[in-house]
Structures are given as structure tokens and as C-alpha cells.
Design a protein around this motif. Structure first.
Motif, PDB file in Angstrom:
ATOM      1  N   PHE A  91       0.862  -1.180   0.000  1.00 44.13           N
ATOM      2  CA  PHE A  91       0.000   0.000   0.000  1.00 44.13           C
ATOM      3  C   PHE A  91       0.895   1.225   0.000  1.00 44.13           C
ATOM      4  CE2 PHE A  91      -2.467  -3.338   1.987  1.00 44.13           C
ATOM      5  CZ  PHE A  91      -3.668  -3.245   1.309  1.00 44.13           C
TER       6      PHE A  91
ATOM      7  N   THR B 119      -0.024   8.792  -1.849  1.00 42.83           N
ATOM      8  CA  THR B 119       0.648   9.796  -2.658  1.00 42.83           C
ATOM      9  C   THR B 119       0.228  11.204  -2.282  1.00 42.83           C
ATOM     10  OG1 THR B 119      -1.036   9.894  -4.394  1.00 42.83           O
ATOM     11  CG2 THR B 119       0.679   8.203  -4.619  1.00 42.83           C
TER      12      THR B 119
ATOM     13  N   PHE C  28      -4.023   9.814  -3.422  1.00 47.39           N
ATOM     14  CA  PHE C  28      -4.439   8.422  -3.624  1.00 47.39           C
ATOM     15  C   PHE C  28      -3.779   7.489  -2.625  1.00 47.39           C
ATOM     16  CE2 PHE C  28      -5.067  10.113  -7.925  1.00 47.39           C
ATOM     17  CZ  PHE C  28      -6.313   9.602  -8.230  1.00 47.39           C
TER      18      PHE C  28
ATOM     19  N   HIS D 296      -2.828   3.658  -3.023  1.00 42.34           N
ATOM     20  CA  HIS D 296      -2.744   2.608  -4.038  1.00 42.34           C
ATOM     21  C   HIS D 296      -2.453   1.270  -3.374  1.00 42.34           C
ATOM     22  CE1 HIS D 296      -2.396   5.522  -7.378  1.00 42.34           C
ATOM     23  NE2 HIS D 296      -1.679   6.233  -6.537  1.00 42.34           N
ATOM     24  N   ALA D 297      -2.958   0.188  -3.971  1.00 45.22           N
ATOM     25  CA  ALA D 297      -2.623  -1.173  -3.553  1.00 45.22           C
ATOM     26  C   ALA D 297      -2.052  -1.888  -4.764  1.00 45.22           C
ATOM     27  CB  ALA D 297      -3.862  -1.895  -3.040  1.00 45.22           C
ATOM     28  N   PHE D 298      -0.808  -2.378  -4.632  1.00 48.47           N
ATOM     29  CA  PHE D 298      -0.123  -3.065  -5.723  1.00 48.47           C
ATOM     30  C   PHE D 298       0.135  -4.522  -5.351  1.00 48.47           C
ATOM     31  CE2 PHE D 298       1.211   1.383  -6.038  1.00 48.47           C
ATOM     32  CZ  PHE D 298       0.918   1.657  -7.362  1.00 48.47           C
TER      33      PHE D 298
ATOM     34  N   GLU E 279       0.975  -5.113 -10.711  1.00 49.21           N
ATOM     35  CA  GLU E 279      -0.266  -4.445 -11.122  1.00 49.21           C
ATOM     36  C   GLU E 279      -0.963  -3.790  -9.939  1.00 49.21           C
ATOM     37  OE1 GLU E 279      -2.891  -6.909 -13.402  1.00 49.21           O
ATOM     38  OE2 GLU E 279      -1.243  -7.717 -14.585  1.00 49.21           O
ATOM     39  N   GLU E 280      -1.566  -2.649 -10.256  1.00 49.65           N
ATOM     40  CA  GLU E 280      -2.363  -1.978  -9.239  1.00 49.65           C
ATOM     41  C   GLU E 280      -3.684  -2.716  -9.076  1.00 49.65           C
ATOM     42  OE1 GLU E 280      -2.880   2.539  -8.326  1.00 49.65           O
ATOM     43  OE2 GLU E 280      -4.250   2.002  -9.949  1.00 49.65           O
ATOM     44  N   GLN E 281      -4.022  -3.040  -7.824  1.00 49.48           N
ATOM     45  CA  GLN E 281      -5.283  -3.716  -7.535  1.00 49.48           C
ATOM     46  C   GLN E 281      -6.413  -2.699  -7.396  1.00 49.48           C
ATOM     47  OE1 GLN E 281      -5.791  -7.105  -7.393  1.00 49.48           O
ATOM     48  NE2 GLN E 281      -7.919  -6.519  -7.345  1.00 49.48           N
ATOM     49  N   PHE E 282      -6.128  -1.591  -6.698  1.00 50.56           N
ATOM     50  CA  PHE E 282      -7.115  -0.522  -6.566  1.00 50.56           C
ATOM     51  C   PHE E 282      -6.424   0.755  -6.120  1.00 50.56           C
ATOM     52  CE2 PHE E 282      -7.104  -2.138  -2.192  1.00 50.56           C
ATOM     53  CZ  PHE E 282      -7.100  -0.968  -1.450  1.00 50.56           C
ATOM     54  N   ALA E 283      -7.151   1.859  -6.233  1.00 46.31           N
ATOM     55  CA  ALA E 283      -6.714   3.147  -5.689  1.00 46.31           C
ATOM     56  C   ALA E 283      -7.922   3.807  -5.053  1.00 46.31           C
ATOM     57  CB  ALA E 283      -6.130   4.036  -6.779  1.00 46.31           C
TER      58      ALA E 283
END
Length: 171
Positions: free
Chosen positions: A12, A15, A19, A21-23, A29-33
Motif C-alpha cells: 500500500f 501519494t 491516492f 494505491h494497492a499493488f 499491477e495496481e489492484q485498486f486506488a
């Protein structure tokens, strides 16, 4: 190969744009933001990238994770939970809890917003710089899960030299 070696690991990252972000670390790959609604106006100034001192701040406070993993298998099984808590730091006076028990369907669990029009009991919450620390505590004879965090940073500390002793109560 142990059980946890086969499990997906997520990172996690918050920014300055606002945001969280979860990668997925295995694919990158980004899972969600997630972005709080009140930070949406930051997007255009960040896009413009103009030089100056009026830098818009976002969701850049420290984050913490809390898991209820009753069988201690490092998996969020049915009935178990996982949460990410984050503050805004210079971006504002709010904390957010995201239920990430299912990383394919994250949801906002709750928010604490400072100020007179914010969450009841948090009118004096300053900028949310401190990390929310999950602990178990005895309250009224019962053990409860709680979050410990500071009262926030007062922006007057930036320019008001007489406010430098607020933490010590020396004013």
C-alpha cells in the motif's frame, strides 16, 4: 514452499496527489486506488505541475494495517477482517479506514474528520500526521480493539512563533 510463500503480497502506498494505491507485488499491477472526495480538487493543480509555494497536499500520512486472523494462517478467511488506516498529514485533518478483507472489493469502512463540521468529538483534531496504532485496551471492564493516534498538527505552528510551546502548555 511454505504456505505464506504462495500467498499474494500487496504493498500500500499513499501519494501527495491524494491516492492510496494497492499493488500486487508478484505482478506489479495496481489492484485498486482510493481517493477521498475532498481531495479531488487537487488533481488539476497536480496535473498542471506549476512551480510555486502553493503546493496542494494529498493523502500522504503514515498508514497502518490491522488484521483479525483468528486461525493465524496469513489468509483473510470468511469471518476474518483486514483494514488499512491512513491519515492525510499535510493534506488535512482526517483519518480513513479501508476494509481490505477482499482486495477485489475494498470499501471505505469509516472516516474521522476534524473541525467544527467534522466527526462529533473531533472538532479540535489538527492535521493527521500520526500513525493510527491498533491496540487492545480495557474500557469499562471489557477488552476492546481501539486505535491510538495524536491530536494532530496545528498549522499555526508554521508561522506563529508564540505557538511553539503548545505541546507543553506553556503559552
Amino acid at each position: 514452499l511454505s504456505l505464506h510463500d504462495a500467498l499474494p503480497i500487496f504493498v500500500f502506498a499513499a501519494t501527495n496527489e491524494g491516492f492510496l494505491h494497492a499493488f500486487d507485488t508478484s505482478s506489479g499491477e495496481e489492484q485498486f486506488a482510493f481517493m477521498p472526495r475532498e481531495l479531488l480538487p487537487n488533481l488539476y493543480p497536480q496535473f498542471e505541475n506549476a512551480a510555486g509555494i502553493d503546493h496542494p497536499y494529498g493523502l500522504d500520512g503514515p498508514l497502518s494495517v490491522y488484521r483479525i486472523d483468528t486461525n493465524e494462517n496469513y489468509v483473510v478467511d470468511p469471518g476474518e477482517k483486514a483494514y488499512v488506516f491512513i491519515g492525510m498529514r499535510r493534506g488535512g485533518s482526517a483519518y480513513y479506514a479501508l476494509d481490505v478483507s477482499d482486495l477485489h472489493k475494498p470499501r471505505l469502512a469509516w472516516a474521522i474528520k476534524g473541525g467544527p463540521d467534522g466527526t462529533s468529538g473531533f472538532a479540535e483534531l489538527g492535521q493527521s500526521w500520526s500513525k493510527m496504532t491498533p491496540v487492545r485496551m480495557m474500557i469499562g471492564g471489557s477488552e476492546r480493539d481501539v486505535l491510538i493516534f495524536g491530536g494532530g498538527y496545528d498549522e499555526t505552528q508554521d508561522t506563529d512563533q508564540s505557538a511553539t510551546n503548545d505541546l507543553l502548555g506553556l503559552n
